[in-house]
Write an enzyme that holds these catalytic residues in place. Structure first.
Site, PDB file in Angstrom:
ATOM      1  N   CYS A 355       0.815  -1.224   0.000  1.00 37.03           N
ATOM      2  CA  CYS A 355       0.000   0.000   0.000  1.00 37.03           C
ATOM      3  C   CYS A 355       0.845   1.269   0.000  1.00 37.03           C
ATOM      4  O   CYS A 355       0.392   2.306  -0.482  1.00 37.03           O
ATOM      5  CB  CYS A 355      -0.918   0.026   1.218  1.00 37.03           C
ATOM      6  SG  CYS A 355      -2.002  -1.397   1.395  1.00 37.03           S
ATOM      7  N   ILE A 356       2.039   1.216   0.552  1.00 37.66           N
ATOM      8  CA  ILE A 356       2.853   2.435   0.681  1.00 37.66           C
ATOM      9  C   ILE A 356       3.897   2.565  -0.419  1.00 37.66           C
ATOM     10  O   ILE A 356       4.718   3.488  -0.392  1.00 37.66           O
ATOM     11  CB  ILE A 356       3.537   2.515   2.065  1.00 37.66           C
ATOM     12  CG1 ILE A 356       4.564   1.391   2.240  1.00 37.66           C
ATOM     13  CG2 ILE A 356       2.496   2.471   3.178  1.00 37.66           C
ATOM     14  CD1 ILE A 356       5.424   1.542   3.505  1.00 37.66           C
TER      15      ILE A 356
END
Length: 365
Positions: A355-356
């Site tokens: 996600c990052i």
């Protein structure tokens, strides 16, 4: 440069994550109503993730002016620090999805972003700075950009690089994303902007995933014809029927090349991951933002890893299954080093390693 055409018609498609990468993009966490203690613990982990990736390929970290010096001091020489405004730090969802031509040229797809639901269940407001990130990155990299006319986050899709896209109904059919689009219209947008032929729909995502069930927390391609699926053998776990439904759907599916899918059941952490009272007290409570309570089950998943050049960046949760997940992925990726990084702090903010991060494929230019 913004383009009025479509990637597919121009001969562009999203490469698989295991294709050669030019760099990985990330964003620096500091939002005090999402990251505890003004983001300090999360910043340490983001720096660890970035520095680990940078051992294999370049990383660009987007950072606010206020945090620039702190980020630069924490990051290795292999990480470029780029000053840019954001609302939060989820580069997979706010950054561009890069598409590539068979001749090697790379372009960017700029999805419309509404903070995972806008004013109908979204996680914060405003989100205008986040929605501007993809265009800014495309400008920095001097790549042409397609502005997609619909809401999508990068974590909602996974591709195999051979014409197949994985996604979930819970996310893409949620009325807080594109209420005026039918399933068939959404599929056509995915074909047009990702250059895929086949869209494989799973049902719900991981239990309590605040993104409304992003597929990158539930299921991902390991290579063409092979997927990893978040799994539990415990029928009493409310995740069990979700994973079982996904497994049964995957068994019946065929990819764009007509292949049946091999399914690798990647176990979830053995114990529930939750914030302690002390940790939750460090998150600033702000009306309109997602609350961060103590002793609440979080959507921990080993599927939320990044494939980068020569390595797998895999979250660890201080759990007995950390070693099992590592060994299972080592078997699936014999040519890549498995690098485990602390995943709990990222999960406290609502996601994990995949996600990052957002990969930028290599260009033949």
């Amino acid at each position: 440069m913004s383009l009025n055409s479509l990637p597919r018609l121009d001969g562009y498609a999203m490469p698989a994550e295991w294709a050669p990468q030019a760099q990985v993009w990330m964003a620096w966490p500091e939002r005090p109503d999402n990251w505890r203690d003004s983001g300090g613990p999360a910043q340490q982990v983001f720096a660890t993730v970035a520095n680990t990736i940078a051992e294999n390929e370049p990383v660009s970290m987007v950072v606010s002016a206020r945090e620039y010096s702190r980020a630069r001091a924490a990051l290795s020489a292999g990480v470029r620090v780029v000053e840019m405004s954001t609302n939060d730090a989820w580069m997979r969802d706010i950054g561009p999805t890069f598409v590539a031509h068979t001749k090697g040229d790379v372009r960017a797809v700029d999805w419309t972003f509404n903070a995972w639901g806008g004013f109908n269940g979204g996680l914060y407001a405003p989100w205008d700075a986040d929605d501007a990130v993809a265009a800014k990155i495309a400008g920095i990299e001097r790549v042409a950009r397609y502005r997609a006319p619909f809401v999508l986050e990068g974590g909602a899709i996974h591709v195999d690089g051979e014409g197949t896209c994985l996604t979930t109904e819970e996310c893409l059919l949620n009325p807080n994303r594109n209420p005026d689009l039918s399933r068939e219209q959404i599929e056509q947008h995915l074909r047009d902007y990702l250059g895929v032929d086949t869209v494989l729909w799973l049902g719900r995502g991981v239990l309590d995933d605040e993104t409304d069930g992003h597929v990158d927390n539930l299921c991902c391609f390991l290579r063409p014809g092979v997927v990893a699926l978040t799994w539990t053998d415990d029928p009493s776990d409310p995740q069990y029927p979700i994973s079982l439904d996904a497994f049964q759907r995957l068994q019946a599916m065929r990819d764009a090349r007509g292949r049946a899918l091999e399914i690798i059941k990647l176990p979830m952490p053995r114990t529930l991951v939750m914030m302690s009272e002390r940790e939750a007290a460090g998150v600033l409570a702000v009306p309109g933002s997602q609350p961060r309570g103590a002793n609440v089950r979080l959507a921990a998943s080993y599927v939320n890893f990044l494939i980068c050049n020569g390595a797998i960046i895999l979250p660890a949760f201080d759990d007995p299954n950390d070693a099992l997940a590592r060994s299972m992925l080592a078997e699936q990726f014999p040519g890549r080093e498995i690098r485990q990084v602390p995943g709990r702090e990222i999960l406290y903010g609502g996601g994990n390693v995949h996600c990052i991060t957002q990969q930028q494929p290599s260009s033949g230019r």
